[in-house]
Design an enzyme around this catalytic site. Structure first.
Site, mmCIF file in Angstrom:
data_model
loop_
_atom_site.group_PDB
_atom_site.id
_atom_site.type_symbol
_atom_site.label_atom_id
_atom_site.label_comp_id
_atom_site.label_asym_id
_atom_site.label_seq_id
_atom_site.Cartn_x
_atom_site.Cartn_y
_atom_site.Cartn_z
ATOM 1 N N THR A 75 0.861 -1.188 0.000
ATOM 2 C CA THR A 75 0.000 0.000 0.000
ATOM 3 C C THR A 75 0.894 1.233 0.000
ATOM 4 O O THR A 75 2.122 1.117 0.007
ATOM 5 C CB THR A 75 -0.919 0.029 1.239
ATOM 6 O OG1 THR A 75 -0.140 0.401 2.395
ATOM 7 C CG2 THR A 75 -1.568 -1.331 1.491
ATOM 8 N N CYS A 76 0.261 2.410 0.052
ATOM 9 C CA CYS A 76 1.073 3.634 0.044
ATOM 10 C C CYS A 76 1.882 3.777 1.324
ATOM 11 O O CYS A 76 2.879 4.493 1.345
ATOM 12 C CB CYS A 76 0.200 4.861 -0.165
ATOM 13 S SG CYS A 76 -1.015 5.143 1.136
ATOM 14 N N GLU A 140 -8.415 3.814 10.206
ATOM 15 C CA GLU A 140 -8.906 4.040 8.842
ATOM 16 C C GLU A 140 -9.370 2.721 8.229
ATOM 17 O O GLU A 140 -8.840 1.653 8.509
ATOM 18 C CB GLU A 140 -7.832 4.723 7.987
ATOM 19 C CG GLU A 140 -6.562 3.934 7.769
ATOM 20 C CD GLU A 140 -6.536 3.207 6.429
ATOM 21 O OE1 GLU A 140 -7.506 3.317 5.671
ATOM 22 O OE2 GLU A 140 -5.543 2.517 6.179
#
Length: 454
Positions: A75-76, A140
């Site tokens: 992921t980022c 998140e």
């Protein structure tokens, strides 16, 4: 302790946590990787594995002699490779070499950014990741879908086997429970909303600014949502596929959103005050040369890059009239609401600990599988032999007429006799007591010897 220290001394890592957990064999679960906690975006982007490269990466890692199973989460904010290793130390070395080859970063530089977690630490880590407890933005929700995608890719590309499949299923399950049984997900900001908050901190009123978004994926949808909620009135979406951008724009009818093809990017950027970039490009799409050729010296521009690899080149920061922010600049924004969510995270951790115990119990039960299979095979052989003798004595006519009933009867008797002992054997928490029971079964029923690693 000597064993732990020997491994830690040999591995080129800085955060190696080892535990002497009893294993059903010499195989071990491990995770090796890096995240926003210990590696800057400049390093993360070098190790990022985009979706088109996942299959090849899984095939490469699976080909190493000491890797039994593999799943890759990219992921980022993190790259993590989950492994089932036949031998832990050489497996870690093999995967570290893969990361060096993939990134082009020398081991001496890379190892200070990597972490390695083994068995229970690795199990707990994945469950915390799926629950949002390891995210830059605590709680998140997007990471859970990314863990699901990692599981799906691992299955599709034949990297995930029995053990990682169970681990990912339980991690996804606990990720869902944490979000439904605690308040950690309530009002949780995302990377996109944090970027909008950062933008809002730079200006008085977003309604006065011309804003462009490059990309039309999920992150861009969230950008539009949060920009509108903060008062933005002038929004452009730039994307390679205008159909996808128009589909995104239609979801927000309270503000007129202009859609542009990627070929018009520089002219739209030049006419903007703020630009958010969120694409899957593996190389920067905006750099100093492009911007200097598009905007005049009297214009000012703010760039918010939430992509990894970065969409905005580092040399843009050298321009006097351009201010550039990337995902690492969001940490100050995120810190503002982090403390209020810490208590929620403690509630989530209790759920995770119970799920880790459940996985450990399943893991330990794998040790009993060879004994149970061997015992069932022997009892089934006896049943078949005795059934054949009985049917031959009953005569052909009776046997043909009642064989199915007699077959079901004998199977039912065998299953009922074996059921309780097998359940008790699997559920036995005491390692030595379980192994004594297994040895007793092997002796009483004259089964094949238990392998030495059991």
């Amino acid at each position: 302790m000597g064993r732990r220290r020997a491994i830690a001394d040999q591995l080129p890592i800085t955060n190696c946590q080892l535990h002497n957990h009893p294993l059903p064999s010499i195989m071990n679960i491990a995770v090796i990787g890096l995240s926003h906690k210990n590696a800057a975006v400049e390093i993360r982007e070098k190790l990022s594995i985009p979706e088109p490269e996942i299959e090849g990466a899984i095939a490469c890692v699976s080909g190493y002699p000491h890797v039994e199973e593999v799943a890759i989460l990219s992921t980022c904010n993190r790259l993590e490779i989950y492994l089932v290793a036949s031998e832990t130390e050489p497996c870690i070395r093999e995967v570290m070499q893969f990361l060096c080859d993939k990134s082009g970063v020398a081991l001496a530089e890379l190892r200070s950014h990597l972490f390695v977690l083994l068995h229970q630490d690795a199990i707990t880590h994945l469950m915390r990741v799926a629950s949002g407890l390891e995210s830059l933005v605590l709680g998140e929700g997007q990471i859970l879908s990314q863990v699901k995608t990692t599981h799906k890719w691992g299955q599709r590309y034949k990297g995930v086997g029995r053990i990682l499949n169970q681990l990912f299923k339980q991690s996804i399950s606990i990720g869902k429970r944490v979000r439904t049984e605690t308040n950690i997900g309530t009002g949780a900001v995302s990377i996109s909303s944090a970027a909008v908050e950062l933008a809002q901190m730079q200006v008085e009123n977003l309604a006065d600014y011309r804003i462009s978004i490059v990309g039309a994926g999920k992150m861009s949808r969230l950008l539009v949502q949060h920009l509108i909620s903060k008062g933005a009135q002038q929004i452009n979406i730039i994307n390679r596929s205008t159909d996808r951008a128009e589909e995104l724009a239609k979801k927000f009818d309270t503000v007129p959103i202009q859609v542009h093809p990627l070929t018009e990017m520089m002219s739209v950027v030049a006419a903007s005050d703020m630009v958010f970039t969120s694409t899957g490009a593996t190389e920067p799409i905006l750099d100093r040369a492009k911007l200097e050729g598009a905007i005049d010296g009297n214009s000012s521009l703010m760039l918010f890059d939430i992509s990894v690899p970065r969409n905005v080149a580092a040399d843009v920061s050298e321009m006097d009239n351009v201010r550039s922010f990337n995902v690492d600049d969001l940490k100050a924004v995120v810190a503002q609401n982090h403390e209020t969510r810490r208590q929620m995270a403690m509630e989530a951790q209790l759920l995770i600990e119970a799920e880790v115990d459940a996985f450990e119990q399943w893991w330990r039960s794998l040790e009993t599988v060879p004994t149970i299979s061997c015992l069932r095979k022997k009892i089934e052989s006896i049943r078949e032999q005795e059934l054949e003798k009985a049917l031959s004595r009953l005569g052909t006519e009776f046997a043909d007429k009642h064989q199915e009933t007699i077959e079901a009867l004998t199977r039912g008797i065998v299953n009922k006799i074996l059921h309780d002992p097998m359940v008790q054997l699997r559920a036995q928490q005491d390692i030595e007591a379980r192994r004594r029971a297994m040895h007793t079964l092997h002796q009483l029923f004259d089964l094949d010897p238990i392998p030495q690693n059991q």
